[in-house]
Design an enzyme around this catalytic site. Structure first.
Site, PDB file in Angstrom:
ATOM      1  N   ASN A   1       0.811  -1.229   0.000  1.00 33.58           N
ATOM      2  CA  ASN A   1       0.000   0.000   0.000  1.00 33.58           C
ATOM      3  C   ASN A   1       0.839   1.272   0.000  1.00 33.58           C
ATOM      4  O   ASN A   1       0.299   2.378   0.075  1.00 33.58           O
ATOM      5  CB  ASN A   1      -1.004  -0.013   1.161  1.00 33.58           C
ATOM      6  CG  ASN A   1      -0.309   0.037   2.525  1.00 33.58           C
ATOM      7  OD1 ASN A   1       0.902   0.211   2.614  1.00 33.58           O
ATOM      8  ND2 ASN A   1      -1.092  -0.126   3.572  1.00 33.58           N
TER       9      ASN A   1
ATOM     10  N   HIS B   1      -3.514   5.061   9.139  1.00 30.17           N
ATOM     11  CA  HIS B   1      -2.757   3.965   9.760  1.00 30.17           C
ATOM     12  C   HIS B   1      -3.029   3.828  11.255  1.00 30.17           C
ATOM     13  O   HIS B   1      -3.572   2.843  11.690  1.00 30.17           O
ATOM     14  CB  HIS B   1      -1.248   4.135   9.529  1.00 30.17           C
ATOM     15  CG  HIS B   1      -0.418   3.196  10.342  1.00 30.17           C
ATOM     16  ND1 HIS B   1       0.037   2.001   9.856  1.00 30.17           N
ATOM     17  CD2 HIS B   1      -0.029   3.256  11.641  1.00 30.17           C
ATOM     18  CE1 HIS B   1       0.688   1.371  10.815  1.00 30.17           C
ATOM     19  NE2 HIS B   1       0.668   2.107  11.906  1.00 30.17           N
TER      20      HIS B   1
ATOM     21  N   HIS C   1      33.164 -11.500  21.471  1.00 29.89           N
ATOM     22  CA  HIS C   1      32.589 -12.839  21.602  1.00 29.89           C
ATOM     23  C   HIS C   1      32.368 -13.253  23.058  1.00 29.89           C
ATOM     24  O   HIS C   1      31.993 -14.394  23.314  1.00 29.89           O
ATOM     25  CB  HIS C   1      33.483 -13.865  20.899  1.00 29.89           C
ATOM     26  CG  HIS C   1      33.336 -13.851  19.408  1.00 29.89           C
ATOM     27  ND1 HIS C   1      33.477 -12.698  18.668  1.00 29.89           N
ATOM     28  CD2 HIS C   1      33.040 -14.843  18.523  1.00 29.89           C
ATOM     29  CE1 HIS C   1      33.283 -12.982  17.385  1.00 29.89           C
ATOM     30  NE2 HIS C   1      33.007 -14.276  17.267  1.00 29.89           N
TER      31      HIS C   1
HETATM   32  C1  LIG Z   1       9.650  -4.139  14.910  1.00 33.38           C
HETATM   33  C2  LIG Z   1       8.654  -3.030  14.903  1.00 33.38           C
HETATM   34  N1  LIG Z   1       9.082  -1.771  14.686  1.00 33.38           N
HETATM   35  C3  LIG Z   1       8.207  -0.747  14.709  1.00 33.38           C
HETATM   36  C4  LIG Z   1       6.887  -0.959  14.957  1.00 33.38           C
HETATM   37  C5  LIG Z   1       5.910   0.200  15.020  1.00 33.38           C
HETATM   38  N2  LIG Z   1       5.037   0.179  13.839  1.00 33.38           N
HETATM   39  C6  LIG Z   1       3.803  -0.322  13.896  1.00 33.38           C
HETATM   40  S1  LIG Z   1       3.027  -0.270  12.419  1.00 33.38           S
HETATM   41  C7  LIG Z   1       4.358   0.466  11.676  1.00 33.38           C
HETATM   42  C8  LIG Z   1       4.313   0.809  10.217  1.00 33.38           C
HETATM   43  C9  LIG Z   1       3.919  -0.362   9.463  1.00 33.38           C
HETATM   44  O1  LIG Z   1       3.720  -0.067   8.131  1.00 33.38           O
HETATM   45  P1  LIG Z   1       3.088  -1.188   7.226  1.00 33.38           P
HETATM   46  O2  LIG Z   1       3.641  -2.493   7.608  1.00 33.38           O
HETATM   47  O3  LIG Z   1       3.227  -0.762   5.837  1.00 33.38           O
HETATM   48  O4  LIG Z   1       1.582  -1.205   7.681  1.00 33.38           O
HETATM   49  P2  LIG Z   1       0.405  -0.291   7.138  1.00 33.38           P
HETATM   50  O5  LIG Z   1       0.593   1.063   7.727  1.00 33.38           O
HETATM   51  O6  LIG Z   1       0.498  -0.285   5.681  1.00 33.38           O
HETATM   52  O7  LIG Z   1      -0.774  -0.980   7.690  1.00 33.38           O
HETATM   53  C10 LIG Z   1       5.377   0.644  12.582  1.00 33.38           C
HETATM   54  C11 LIG Z   1       6.669   1.254  12.261  1.00 33.38           C
HETATM   55  C12 LIG Z   1       6.479  -2.290  15.181  1.00 33.38           C
HETATM   56  N3  LIG Z   1       5.234  -2.618  15.458  1.00 33.38           N
HETATM   57  N4  LIG Z   1       7.382  -3.297  15.122  1.00 33.38           N
HETATM   58 MG   LIG Z   2       2.065  -0.237   4.358  1.00 33.86          MG
END
Ligand SMILES: Cc1ncc(C[n+]2csc(CCOP(=O)(O)OP(=O)(O)O)c2C)c(N)n1
Ligand SMILES: [Mg+2]
Length: 686
Positions: free
Chosen positions: A201, A277, A490
């Site tokens: 997306n 989002h 290590h």
């Molecule tokens: C390891 C990790 N880093 C950061 C986050 C915070 N986070 C939640 S959703 C998101 C963005 C995700 O984008 P996407 O996967 O494209 O989802 P969309 O907004 O398209 O639903 C982030 C950075 C998380 N949940 N896990």
């Molecule tokens: Mg996305």
């Protein structure tokens, strides 16, 4: 054939339930469930082999929502398909796993709909997700488990396992390194029972993905050895159907379906923006989106009866039929292959075969002794021979960690040879951890090994195992500055205390070969605890158990190994692993000088904390305040047992590259130093 109207009705029910829940909670992620509702619908309703009446049926297809933030998508599906709750005894209950009331209480305390999907809390959630990338990486473990179980249990006339694993991933999942490690491994292993669906997306939290991401994802996955297909419009059910069919037909490689979608689909002001989002749409925008779907704008949490019925007629009926067939097949299998059926049952219930521990060796006293990893190699093979579903491997360090199963028939798990029990994770600690989680969630018993220092590389998966309460086994060797010449990069310092900080994780650092044997005896009986077995590279004396207390004390986490004759101890020497023998030497020296010391071997703080206060006080009597703790690791935390006035011998800096002997001298790990510390504690100089 379903009418198109019913399809739209179901898709829009998923969408509006998700929007309403997020709006009511005033927190959560509405945009992705709105966009991906047709994908989830097409997959569940037309393809997924899943019986809502029995969400733990062993041969069910798995669905993993790797983008855990879109949790309402999963909760809507679980609710609408009528998935039933299962209790901790693996009994299916009559009630819904996700009642509508809990959707109305999305993200509230004790709701079955927490912020991110939680395995064990909500039946039908196959794995806990939220940390991006973990879900897809875990799905690789499930696919490996599917292949292994098929190879192990299927017979020419009995197809007991042939399930597929689907995972929904967002941009975030595919940016995370762990998904890349896992995809690379899945491609190498030719896991054709695996299908990832990528929600392309172009949006993440900060905005357009073009801010930070310009991979050609398709090419990347082709290079991993995946089959890659595209669906240009997430709303195109026919095209989605075709993509899933192709994925299922494809043999010899996993499939990635790239789906172009519009986050917040239908919301006039927020579609295609990152505003869809992470925050509720707002009441007005919700109404406008409902209007766009042709939904009554004022209705909230509306579930049309026809939608429920349609799911029951589709996925529900198909699942019930397939599960019914499987169950009768299992009865026939039981008659024909009783031993295999018994094993399958026990494995599914996290039980062990009778006599599983009868070959665990006892090691004779030996001042030269053997390394923890060497002892473990013998024990894991003694146990592995008797527990056919104990499988595992290492992140390319098996020759060092000594975790290879060497008995006849153990074999290697490889593309096309899926019955082998030795896995090869490659240099991928993080994916190893996630794959172990996926294996364990499929009820195979997994172990994975590496150097303790690199536990940091797999820590997010270890943490998730602890949250999920699943019994994965880590064998971490090269446990301290004891590795010597490899130097500070290590030599673990802060790793042990940081693992001890993970709630529910059991850490065991045995003192000698017999404690290693006892550790495996304890570990194998865990059903809900992940464990780190922390072992030395260097040899440790095998203690004379006719002189000192038996190693079975390990099961209680800490035990009195040696006491001086002639009354209560004056000073306590507390240690784990390689430092225990050093304390025993110090104890002998102190005894000679008429000082009564007690050596407490403390292989596992966690197991010790589970004992009664009486037992704990009997091992570490509160009245004895002169105490010395010794561990070749960060001293942080030892004040719990040594007391704030105790002497803590440990590491306060990084290590150094030198032969072990010199390091012991430099950092004060020798009996003489322990004796001096004990005397200091007692206020008695030499
Ligand atoms: C390891 C990790 N880093 C950061 C986050 C915070 N986070 C939640 S959703 C998101 C963005 C995700 O984008 P996407 O996967 O494209 O989802 P969309 O907004 O398209 O639903 C982030 C950075 C998380 N949940 N896990
Ligand atoms: Mg996305």
């Amino acid at each position: 054939m379903p009418t198109p109207d019913l399809d739209a009705l179901c898709v829009n029910t998923i969408r509006t339930l998700s929007m309403d829940a997020v709006q009511q909670a005033n927190s959560g992620h509405p945009g992705t469930p709105m966009a991906m509702a047709p994908v989830a619908y097409a997959l569940w309703q037309r393809h997924l082999r899943f019986d809502p009446a029995d969400p733990i049926w062993p041969n069910r297809d798995r669905f993993v929502l790797s983008m855990g933030h879109a949790s309402m998508l999963l909760y809507s599906m679980l609710h609408l398909t009528g998935v039933r709750a299962v209790n901790p005894k693996y009994e299916t209950l009559g009630e819904l796993s996700v009642p509508l009331e809990d959707i109305k209480r999305f993200r509230q305390l004790d709701s079955k709909c927490p912020g991110h999907p939680e395995y064990r809390w909500t039946s039908g959630v196959e794995t806990t997700t939220g940390p991006l990338g973990q879900g897809v990486a875990t799905s690789v473990g499930m696919a490996i488990a599917g292949k292994w179980m098929a190879a192990h249990f299927n017979r020419p006339d009995f197809q007991m396992f042939d399930f597929d694993v689907y995972a929904l991933a967002g941009d975030g999942c595919l940016m995370e390194g762990v998904s890349q490690e896992a995809a690379s491994l899945a491609g190498h292993l030719e896991l054709d029972n695996l299908c990832w669906i990528y929600d392309n997306n172009h949006i993440t939290i900060e905005g357009e993905t073009s801010l930070a991401f310009s991979d050609d994802v398709a090419t990347r996955f082709i290079s991993y050895g995946w089959n890659v297909t595209r669906v240009g419009d997430a709303n195109d059910l026919a095209m989605l159907d075709r993509a899933f069919e192709t994925a299922r037909k494809r043999s010899d490689r996993p499939t990635l379906i790239i789906v172009d979608s519009h986050i917040g689909y239908g919301a006039p002001h927020k579609q295609d923006t990152h505003a869809a989002h992470g925050e509720p749409l707002g009441e007005d925008e919700v109404k406008l989106a409902k209007q766009f779907y042709g939904w009554p704008p004022e209705e909230k949490f509306l579930v049309p009866e026809e939608a429920r019925r349609h799911f029951a007629d589709g996925m529900g009926a198909r699942g019930a039929r397939l599960r019914g067939e499987w169950m009768s097949r299992f009865e026939a299998y039981k008659a024909r292959y009783p031993a295999e059926a018994d094993a399958l049952f026990r494995m599914q219930h996290r039980q062990l075969p009778d006599g599983w521990d009868e070959d665990i060796p006892t090691f004779p006293a030996d001042p030269k002794g053997m390394a923890g990893r060497e002892a473990s190699a013998k024990v894991i093979n003694a146990v592995g021979k008797n527990v056919p579903w104990l499988i595992g491997g290492s992140a390319d360090l098996t020759p060092s960690t000594k975790t290879r199963l060497t008995f006849e028939g153990a074999g290697d798990f490889e593309a096309g040879a899926y019955g082998g029990r030795n896995l090869h994770f490659g240099v991928r600690e993080h994916a190893m951890g996630s794959v172990m989680n996926g294996l364990s969630l499929s009820k195979v018993r997994p172990y994975g090994s590496g150097f303790l220092i690199f536990s940091d590389y797999g820590r997010p998966a270890i943490r998730l195992a602890a949250i999920m309460e699943i019994p994965v086994i880590y064998v971490f060797t090269h446990d301290s500055i004891g590795v010597g010449e490899d130097g500070p990069t290590h030599q673990p310092i802060e790793q042990i205390v940081s693992l001890r900080a993970i709630p529910g994780l059991v850490n065991i650092r045995p003192a000698d070969a017999n404690e290693v044997a006892e550790a495996w005896r304890v570990i194998m009986q865990f059903r809900h605890e992940p464990v780190c077995l922390i072992l030395t590279r260097q040899a440790l004396p095998t203690l004379d158990r006719s002189k000192y207390a038996p190693a079975s004390g390990l099961a209680r986490g800490a035990y009195v190994l040696a006491d001086a004759p002639g009354g209560a101890p004056e000073v306590l020497l507390l240690a784990t692993g390689s430092e225990v023998a050093m304390c025993v030497e110090a104890h002998e020296l102190l005894s000679r000088d008429g000082i009564r010391s007690r050596v407490v071997s403390m292989p596992s703080w966690e197991l010790f904390e589970h004992q009664s206060p009486e037992y704990r006080d009997s091992v570490i009597p509160p009245s004895v305040t002169a105490r010395v703790s010794v561990e070749k690791a960060s001293t942080m935390g030892w004040e719990r047992y040594a007391g704030t006035g105790g002497k803590r011998i440990g590491m306060r800096t990084f290590g150094a590259s030198a032969p072990l002997k010199e390091l012991q001298k430099k950092f004060g790990f020798n009996p003489e130093n322990i004796v001096a510390a004990a005397r200091e504690q007692l206020g008695r100089s030499a």
